[in-house]
Design an enzyme around this catalytic site. Structure first.
Site, PDB file in Angstrom:
ATOM      1  N   TYR A  14      -6.153  -1.259   5.144  1.00 24.96           N
ATOM      2  CA  TYR A  14      -4.969  -1.084   5.985  1.00 24.96           C
ATOM      3  C   TYR A  14      -4.449   0.351   6.007  1.00 24.96           C
ATOM      4  O   TYR A  14      -3.421   0.640   6.620  1.00 24.96           O
ATOM      5  CB  TYR A  14      -3.844  -1.994   5.480  1.00 24.96           C
ATOM      6  CG  TYR A  14      -4.200  -3.454   5.464  1.00 24.96           C
ATOM      7  CD1 TYR A  14      -4.217  -4.203   6.635  1.00 24.96           C
ATOM      8  CD2 TYR A  14      -4.538  -4.089   4.270  1.00 24.96           C
ATOM      9  CE1 TYR A  14      -4.543  -5.550   6.624  1.00 24.96           C
ATOM     10  CE2 TYR A  14      -4.863  -5.439   4.245  1.00 24.96           C
ATOM     11  CZ  TYR A  14      -4.871  -6.165   5.427  1.00 24.96           C
ATOM     12  OH  TYR A  14      -5.212  -7.493   5.416  1.00 24.96           O
ATOM     13  N   HIS A  19       0.550  -0.840  11.206  1.00 27.20           N
ATOM     14  CA  HIS A  19       1.456  -1.572  10.323  1.00 27.20           C
ATOM     15  C   HIS A  19       1.762  -0.790   9.034  1.00 27.20           C
ATOM     16  O   HIS A  19       2.613  -1.225   8.255  1.00 27.20           O
ATOM     17  CB  HIS A  19       0.833  -2.924   9.964  1.00 27.20           C
ATOM     18  CG  HIS A  19       1.792  -4.077  10.056  1.00 27.20           C
ATOM     19  ND1 HIS A  19       2.953  -4.046  10.805  1.00 27.20           N
ATOM     20  CD2 HIS A  19       1.764  -5.318   9.487  1.00 27.20           C
ATOM     21  CE1 HIS A  19       3.584  -5.210  10.688  1.00 27.20           C
ATOM     22  NE2 HIS A  19       2.891  -5.987   9.892  1.00 27.20           N
ATOM     23  N   TYR A  64       2.088  -6.809  -0.267  1.00 25.12           N
ATOM     24  CA  TYR A  64       1.696  -7.112   1.105  1.00 25.12           C
ATOM     25  C   TYR A  64       2.958  -7.332   1.937  1.00 25.12           C
ATOM     26  O   TYR A  64       4.021  -7.694   1.427  1.00 25.12           O
ATOM     27  CB  TYR A  64       0.718  -8.285   1.212  1.00 25.12           C
ATOM     28  CG  TYR A  64      -0.662  -7.906   0.731  1.00 25.12           C
ATOM     29  CD1 TYR A  64      -1.562  -7.251   1.569  1.00 25.12           C
ATOM     30  CD2 TYR A  64      -1.039  -8.161  -0.588  1.00 25.12           C
ATOM     31  CE1 TYR A  64      -2.810  -6.865   1.120  1.00 25.12           C
ATOM     32  CE2 TYR A  64      -2.288  -7.774  -1.052  1.00 25.12           C
ATOM     33  CZ  TYR A  64      -3.171  -7.120  -0.193  1.00 25.12           C
ATOM     34  OH  TYR A  64      -4.401  -6.729  -0.653  1.00 25.12           O
ATOM     35  N   ASN A  66       4.415  -9.331   4.132  1.00 19.82           N
ATOM     36  CA  ASN A  66       5.295 -10.493   4.262  1.00 19.82           C
ATOM     37  C   ASN A  66       6.143 -10.779   3.032  1.00 19.82           C
ATOM     38  O   ASN A  66       7.083 -11.577   3.093  1.00 19.82           O
ATOM     39  CB  ASN A  66       4.472 -11.739   4.614  1.00 19.82           C
ATOM     40  CG  ASN A  66       3.915 -11.676   6.028  1.00 19.82           C
ATOM     41  OD1 ASN A  66       4.116 -10.697   6.742  1.00 19.82           O
ATOM     42  ND2 ASN A  66       3.207 -12.708   6.430  1.00 19.82           N
TER      43      ASN A  66
END
Length: 216
Positions: A14, A19, A64, A66
């Protein structure tokens, strides 16, 4: 003292994705301050520096996206800080690409990381800096879009947005949120008004309506 949190996902997969603009902003701020964000604490990578007279802790949650709120709650509880001393930087799909939106408080919107932070803190009374990534994708393509890499055309636009987000965070700490909003919020482009069809204005000069004099 301020806590500056950039939201993102850990891991090379990532690293350079939309994001992770929050992480990228924290890295740039750390470089500007000459500090390293490499200590593992509070379920996050953290680094400490100073902006003006304020001690600043830079934070990259490793939970992460969330579950970002778990990490933010731990560090806020440890230092017993009011929410106003927290600044969160993150990407926002609902804002045009490269635009900034700085707010003193407000709801989490559609961003799952921010939803987690607001839920865990039981408060939305903290400044946030949102970096726009666009909004033209369909909802079913959203996940693929936000965790996707940057196109060649996007790179300079988002690099500039991240730089301004970092400057905005410094401005909040050195001055206040209102100053940062005035200086760094992207102004909405006003659409030019179409001129309505109007009859020509009557001639109001002295000679209007008079016959032209002739001289022999």
């Amino acid at each position: 003292m301020y806590i500056v949190v950039g939201l993102g996902n850990p891991g090379k997969k990532y690293e350079n994705t939309r994001h992770n603009l929050g992480f990228i902003a924290i890295d740039q701020l750390a470089e500007a301050l000459g500090v390293r964000v490499d200590r593992l604490k509070f379920k996050s990578l953290i680094g400490e520096g100073r902006i003006g007279t304020e001690k600043v802790i830079l934070v990259k949650p490793q939970t992460y996206m969330n579950l970002s709120g778990d990490a933010v709650r731990e560090i806020m509880d440890f230092y017993k800080l009011d929410p106003e001393r927290l600044i969160v930087i993150y990407d926002d799909f609902d804002i045009p690409e490269g635009h900034l939106r700085i707010r003193k408080s407000g709801s989490a919107g559609t961003h799952n990381g921010m939803r987690s932070v607001v839920y865990q803190l039981k408060s939305d009374r903290f400044p946030r800096i949102r970096i726009g990534t666009g909004g033209s994708q369909k909802k079913e393509d959203l996940i693929r879009f936000v965790v996707g890499g940057f196109t060649k055309e996007e790179v300079p636009v988002l690099e500039d947005a991240v730089t301004k987000a970092v400057q905005a965070a410094e401005c909040i700490i050195r001055e206040d949120v209102e100053s940062a909003m005035t200086k760094y919020n992207t102004k909405k482009q006003k659409k030019p008004r179409k001129k309505a069809d109007r009859p020509p204005k009557p001639d109001t000069s002295d000679t209007a309506g008079k016959e032209e004099e002739t001289h022999e």
